[in-house]
Design a protein around this motif. Structure first.
Motif, PDB file in Angstrom:
ATOM      1  N   HIS A   1     -19.478  31.219  58.070  1.00 60.77           N
ATOM      2  CA  HIS A   1     -20.870  31.135  58.504  1.00 60.77           C
ATOM      3  C   HIS A   1     -21.333  32.534  58.916  1.00 60.77           C
ATOM      4  CE1 HIS A   1     -24.536  29.471  60.262  1.00 60.77           C
ATOM      5  NE2 HIS A   1     -24.311  30.266  61.311  1.00 60.77           N
ATOM      6  N   ARG A   2     -22.339  33.025  58.234  1.00 64.77           N
ATOM      7  CA  ARG A   2     -22.871  34.365  58.519  1.00 64.77           C
ATOM      8  C   ARG A   2     -24.028  34.243  59.500  1.00 64.77           C
ATOM      9  NH1 ARG A   2     -20.243  37.603  55.187  1.00 64.77           N
ATOM     10  NH2 ARG A   2     -19.455  36.758  53.203  1.00 64.77           N
ATOM     11  N   GLY A   3     -23.860  34.913  60.634  1.00 63.73           N
ATOM     12  CA  GLY A   3     -24.861  34.839  61.683  1.00 63.73           C
ATOM     13  C   GLY A   3     -26.031  35.780  61.443  1.00 63.73           C
ATOM     14  N   THR A   4     -26.872  35.863  62.431  1.00 70.15           N
ATOM     15  CA  THR A   4     -28.081  36.681  62.332  1.00 70.15           C
ATOM     16  C   THR A   4     -27.793  38.171  62.459  1.00 70.15           C
ATOM     17  OG1 THR A   4     -28.450  36.422  64.708  1.00 70.15           O
ATOM     18  CG2 THR A   4     -29.475  34.801  63.247  1.00 70.15           C
ATOM     19  N   GLY A   5     -26.588  38.540  62.909  1.00 69.50           N
ATOM     20  CA  GLY A   5     -26.269  39.954  63.104  1.00 69.50           C
ATOM     21  C   GLY A   5     -25.876  40.675  61.835  1.00 69.50           C
ATOM     22  N   GLY A   6     -25.678  39.949  60.749  1.00 69.32           N
ATOM     23  CA  GLY A   6     -25.304  40.587  59.493  1.00 69.32           C
ATOM     24  C   GLY A   6     -23.935  41.236  59.584  1.00 69.32           C
ATOM     25  N   GLU A   7     -23.806  42.370  58.893  1.00 65.55           N
ATOM     26  CA  GLU A   7     -22.526  43.074  58.861  1.00 65.55           C
ATOM     27  C   GLU A   7     -22.136  43.641  60.216  1.00 65.55           C
ATOM     28  OE1 GLU A   7     -20.414  43.188  56.443  1.00 65.55           O
ATOM     29  OE2 GLU A   7     -21.676  42.056  55.049  1.00 65.55           O
ATOM     30  N   ASP A   8     -23.107  43.864  61.081  1.00 66.27           N
ATOM     31  CA  ASP A   8     -22.817  44.438  62.397  1.00 66.27           C
ATOM     32  C   ASP A   8     -22.442  43.399  63.430  1.00 66.27           C
ATOM     33  OD1 ASP A   8     -23.419  46.940  61.378  1.00 66.27           O
ATOM     34  OD2 ASP A   8     -25.556  46.753  61.891  1.00 66.27           O
ATOM     35  N   GLY A   9     -22.487  42.128  63.077  1.00 65.86           N
ATOM     36  CA  GLY A   9     -22.194  41.069  64.018  1.00 65.86           C
ATOM     37  C   GLY A   9     -20.702  40.967  64.332  1.00 65.86           C
ATOM     38  N   LEU A  10     -20.389  40.268  65.413  1.00 64.69           N
ATOM     39  CA  LEU A  10     -19.011  40.066  65.832  1.00 64.69           C
ATOM     40  C   LEU A  10     -18.281  39.185  64.820  1.00 64.69           C
ATOM     41  CD1 LEU A  10     -16.910  40.488  68.144  1.00 64.69           C
ATOM     42  CD2 LEU A  10     -17.776  38.366  69.155  1.00 64.69           C
ATOM     43  N   LYS A  11     -17.055  39.556  64.486  1.00 64.47           N
ATOM     44  CA  LYS A  11     -16.252  38.787  63.527  1.00 64.47           C
ATOM     45  C   LYS A  11     -15.323  37.847  64.299  1.00 64.47           C
ATOM     46  CE  LYS A  11     -17.844  41.191  59.992  1.00 64.47           C
ATOM     47  NZ  LYS A  11     -18.711  42.130  60.734  1.00 64.47           N
ATOM     48  N   ILE A  12     -15.466  36.541  64.045  1.00 63.11           N
ATOM     49  CA  ILE A  12     -14.671  35.516  64.740  1.00 63.11           C
ATOM     50  C   ILE A  12     -13.979  34.639  63.703  1.00 63.11           C
ATOM     51  CG2 ILE A  12     -14.715  33.524  66.299  1.00 63.11           C
ATOM     52  CD1 ILE A  12     -17.178  34.732  67.628  1.00 63.11           C
ATOM     53  N   THR A  13     -12.674  34.426  63.915  1.00 61.63           N
ATOM     54  CA  THR A  13     -11.895  33.478  63.102  1.00 61.63           C
ATOM     55  C   THR A  13     -11.372  32.395  64.033  1.00 61.63           C
ATOM     56  OG1 THR A  13     -11.211  35.221  61.567  1.00 61.63           O
ATOM     57  CG2 THR A  13      -9.942  33.186  61.544  1.00 61.63           C
ATOM     58  N   VAL A  14     -11.730  31.134  63.746  1.00 62.16           N
ATOM     59  CA  VAL A  14     -11.379  30.043  64.645  1.00 62.16           C
ATOM     60  C   VAL A  14     -10.827  28.871  63.838  1.00 62.16           C
ATOM     61  CG1 VAL A  14     -13.736  29.122  64.604  1.00 62.16           C
ATOM     62  CG2 VAL A  14     -12.206  28.516  66.486  1.00 62.16           C
ATOM     63  N   THR A  15      -9.760  28.279  64.389  1.00 58.59           N
ATOM     64  CA  THR A  15      -9.188  27.042  63.851  1.00 58.59           C
ATOM     65  C   THR A  15      -9.351  25.961  64.905  1.00 58.59           C
ATOM     66  OG1 THR A  15      -7.566  28.209  62.484  1.00 58.59           O
ATOM     67  CG2 THR A  15      -7.114  25.910  62.989  1.00 58.59           C
ATOM     68  N   ALA A  16     -10.040  24.890  64.565  1.00 61.35           N
ATOM     69  CA  ALA A  16     -10.290  23.783  65.484  1.00 61.35           C
ATOM     70  C   ALA A  16      -9.587  22.544  64.943  1.00 61.35           C
ATOM     71  CB  ALA A  16     -11.788  23.530  65.631  1.00 61.35           C
ATOM     72  N   HIS A  17      -8.679  21.981  65.755  1.00 62.96           N
ATOM     73  CA  HIS A  17      -7.838  20.884  65.265  1.00 62.96           C
ATOM     74  C   HIS A  17      -7.706  19.813  66.336  1.00 62.96           C
ATOM     75  CE1 HIS A  17      -4.500  18.799  63.320  1.00 62.96           C
ATOM     76  NE2 HIS A  17      -3.888  18.818  64.488  1.00 62.96           N
ATOM     77  N   ALA A  18      -7.845  18.556  65.897  1.00 67.83           N
ATOM     78  CA  ALA A  18      -7.595  17.393  66.758  1.00 67.83           C
ATOM     79  C   ALA A  18      -6.798  16.384  65.956  1.00 67.83           C
ATOM     80  CB  ALA A  18      -8.899  16.774  67.248  1.00 67.83           C
ATOM     81  N   VAL A  19      -5.683  15.887  66.546  1.00 72.77           N
ATOM     82  CA  VAL A  19      -4.926  14.841  65.862  1.00 72.77           C
ATOM     83  C   VAL A  19      -5.758  13.568  65.803  1.00 72.77           C
ATOM     84  CG1 VAL A  19      -2.822  13.459  65.900  1.00 72.77           C
ATOM     85  CG2 VAL A  19      -2.740  15.855  66.577  1.00 72.77           C
ATOM     86  N   VAL A  20      -6.263  13.135  66.945  1.00 73.26           N
ATOM     87  CA  VAL A  20      -7.180  11.993  67.008  1.00 73.26           C
ATOM     88  C   VAL A  20      -8.353  12.402  67.884  1.00 73.26           C
ATOM     89  CG1 VAL A  20      -7.492   9.593  67.684  1.00 73.26           C
ATOM     90  CG2 VAL A  20      -5.304  10.331  66.726  1.00 73.26           C
ATOM     91  N   GLY A  21      -9.530  12.539  67.294  1.00 74.88           N
ATOM     92  CA  GLY A  21     -10.705  12.953  68.052  1.00 74.88           C
ATOM     93  C   GLY A  21     -11.708  13.690  67.182  1.00 74.88           C
ATOM     94  N   ASN A  22     -12.795  14.078  67.778  1.00 72.84           N
ATOM     95  CA  ASN A  22     -13.864  14.767  67.076  1.00 72.84           C
ATOM     96  C   ASN A  22     -13.729  16.277  67.214  1.00 72.84           C
ATOM     97  OD1 ASN A  22     -14.986  12.229  66.515  1.00 72.84           O
ATOM     98  ND2 ASN A  22     -16.198  12.261  68.418  1.00 72.84           N
ATOM     99  N   VAL A  23     -14.232  16.991  66.190  1.00 72.04           N
ATOM    100  CA  VAL A  23     -14.185  18.436  66.166  1.00 72.04           C
ATOM    101  C   VAL A  23     -15.591  18.971  65.886  1.00 72.04           C
ATOM    102  CG1 VAL A  23     -13.258  20.467  64.981  1.00 72.04           C
ATOM    103  CG2 VAL A  23     -11.778  18.483  65.380  1.00 72.04           C
ATOM    104  N   GLU A  24     -16.023  19.900  66.736  1.00 69.18           N
ATOM    105  CA  GLU A  24     -17.337  20.510  66.554  1.00 69.18           C
ATOM    106  C   GLU A  24     -17.226  22.020  66.667  1.00 69.18           C
ATOM    107  OE1 GLU A  24     -20.889  18.501  68.451  1.00 69.18           O
ATOM    108  OE2 GLU A  24     -19.260  17.567  69.624  1.00 69.18           O
ATOM    109  N   VAL A  25     -17.841  22.742  65.724  1.00 65.34           N
ATOM    110  CA  VAL A  25     -17.980  24.190  65.780  1.00 65.34           C
ATOM    111  C   VAL A  25     -19.436  24.500  65.417  1.00 65.34           C
ATOM    112  CG1 VAL A  25     -17.220  26.403  64.870  1.00 65.34           C
ATOM    113  CG2 VAL A  25     -15.564  24.529  65.090  1.00 65.34           C
ATOM    114  N   PHE A  26     -20.144  25.189  66.342  1.00 64.75           N
ATOM    115  CA  PHE A  26     -21.573  25.419  66.102  1.00 64.75           C
ATOM    116  C   PHE A  26     -22.020  26.625  66.945  1.00 64.75           C
ATOM    117  CE2 PHE A  26     -21.043  22.549  69.640  1.00 64.75           C
ATOM    118  CZ  PHE A  26     -21.963  22.967  70.579  1.00 64.75           C
ATOM    119  N   HIS A  27     -23.244  27.079  66.689  1.00 61.23           N
ATOM    120  CA  HIS A  27     -23.844  28.123  67.501  1.00 61.23           C
ATOM    121  C   HIS A  27     -25.150  27.599  68.063  1.00 61.23           C
ATOM    122  CE1 HIS A  27     -27.055  29.065  64.671  1.00 61.23           C
ATOM    123  NE2 HIS A  27     -26.159  29.036  63.701  1.00 61.23           N
ATOM    124  N   GLU A  28     -25.519  28.125  69.219  1.00 58.00           N
ATOM    125  CA  GLU A  28     -26.742  27.680  69.880  1.00 58.00           C
ATOM    126  C   GLU A  28     -27.898  28.639  69.583  1.00 58.00           C
ATOM    127  OE1 GLU A  28     -24.781  25.393  73.708  1.00 58.00           O
ATOM    128  OE2 GLU A  28     -25.541  27.441  73.958  1.00 58.00           O
TER     129      GLU A  28
END
Length: 418
Positions: free
Chosen positions: A391-418
């Motif tokens: 997901h490319r944010g509004t900062g373009g190439e100058d934006g912060l680079k984040i790598t995230v793994t979100a895992h749940a065996v049983v449950g919901n997973v949400e990754v979003f920006h406000e």
């Protein structure tokens, strides 16, 4: 030979020494019955031979197979070396022409070949390294003690292998079915025209006295004590697993409880108790088999909610996790330009990850049962495929680079920006 000793003369004899006990075990080893068996009759044969409930023996085989893998090769060895009750010799002995066996030579060779991968799997690795050797040693010690204490009872009926029989009587000093024959001489006179010296009747057979009855079972508290120890071990192991101790996974905890139950049943076989432990060990063994066959993603980290809001790249942890509970990670207040990589996971609960709107986020979302909502991708159900993307944010190439793994065996997973 299966039976080189007179069973009637040894029913009351007390075995002396290790070597004599081992030799007598081999001579009078269990026979696989035709009735009451579940598979090959190995467990039923051992139980009938020593007056132990065959169900206990079966559960011990299952526990040994699940706990350290040694149960399968031991069962195959019993299948090969324990003859059926109406056979002269065992299947492996029939391969060398020692006598008649209902097991075909082809099937005996197949079992010998099957022993190779079964033994390799048992000794290659298990839940506890080296436990296959410990299991084999415990089985050998248990059989030795059983034979020392109960070997004089329930001895199998001997059979004479074909290789030891003479098919016909000799004519001049030879050996016949009933013993050495007499020399034929010309009769002096006989009204019937027969040689009186040629008459040889078999010696009268004295019936063997019946073996003494097996000793009555004594009341024992082995089952009660073993259940208490198993519950204590299971509770302690579960507590350590929940608090995040790495070795104490669910599979290890089940293995420890099964080990306690197996030891209790082994002790109970000598003291007449522990039959009821089979009802507890059987479902646990099935759980252990399922856990060893089906991969289960174990998540540590304790119990309860976890909320983290790091404000700099240096404060971001590699892993945020809980065994049971919701994990929420808020990265919206991060400062700095260095790349960020983290994993957020839980066993049972929800995973929520908030990222800055100007950041470029490489994400992977996983759940075995639940709903995943990662930016513009949404999936729900059981055993759904993972969601990956950038997901490319509004900062373009100058934006912060984040790598995230979100895992749940049983449950919901949400990754979003406000």
């Amino acid at each position: 030979m299966l039976f080189g000793m007179n069973t009637t003369s040894n029913t009351s004899k007390q075995l002396e020494g290790f070597e004599e006990t081992v030799k007598d075990f081999w001579v009078s080893r269990p026979r696989r019955p035709a009735h009451g068996r579940k598979l090959a009759g190995v467990a039923a044969g051992i139980g009938n031979r020593y007056g132990v409930d065959p169900t206990v023996i079966r559960v011990l085989f299952v526990v040994l197979a699940v706990f350290n893998g040694i149960g399968l090769p031991l069962y195959l060895l019993g299948w090969l070396f324990f003859a059926e009750e109406d056979d002269e010799v065992s299947g492996v002995e029939s391969l060398f022409g020692q006598g008649r066996s209902s097991m075909s030579k082809g099937f005996a060779l197949f079992l010998c070949i099957a022993l190779i991968p079964a033994s390799g799997w048992a000794f290659e690795g298990s839940w506890i390294d080296g436990s296959a050797l410990i299991g084999a040693a415990l089985v050998a010690a248990g059989l030795y003690l059983l034979h020392r204490s109960r070997g004089q009872f329930r001895r199998p009926v001997p059979t004479i292998p074909t290789a030891m029989r003479s098919t016909s009587a000799g004519t001049n000093g030879g050996t016949g079915v009933w013993g050495p024959s007499v020399s034929q001489v010309s009769p002096t006179w006989d009204a019937l025209g027969a040689d009186p010296l040629g008459w040889r009747l078999p010696d009268p057979v004295t019936p063997a006295p019946p073996p003494p009855p097996a000793p009555p079972r004594r009341n024992s508290k082995v089952g009660f004590a073993t259940t208490g120890v198993a519950l204590a071990v299971g509770g302690a192991g579960t507590a350590l697993a929940v608090t995040g101790v790495p070795w104490f996974t669910p599979v290890h905890v089940v293995g420890l409880v099964l080990a306690v139950l197996a030891l209790g049943m082994l002790v109970g076989s000598f003291f007449g108790g522990g039959r009821g432990l089979a009802w507890l060990a059987t479902p646990l063994a099935l759980v252990g088999i399922a856990a060893s066959v089906v991969p289960v993603n174990y998540v540590g980290g304790g119990v309860g909610e976890l909320t983290a809001t790091p404000r700099s790249v240096e404060q971001v942890q590699p892993v945020y996790e809980r065994t049971v509970g919701e994990v929420e990670l808020d990265l919206t207040e991060l400062t700095g330009t260095d790349p960020v990589e983290t994993t957020v996971r839980t066993g049972v609960g929800n995973v929520i990850v908030r990222v800055p709107a100007d950041a470029e986020v490489t994400y992977r979302c996983e759940t075995s049962a639940g709903t995943m909502s990662c930016f513009d991708q949404v999936q729900s159900g059981i055993d759904v495929p993972e969601i990956t993307g950038v997901h490319r944010g509004t900062g373009g190439e100058d934006g912060l680079k984040i790598t995230v793994t979100a895992h749940a065996v049983v449950g919901n997973v949400e990754v979003f920006h406000e």
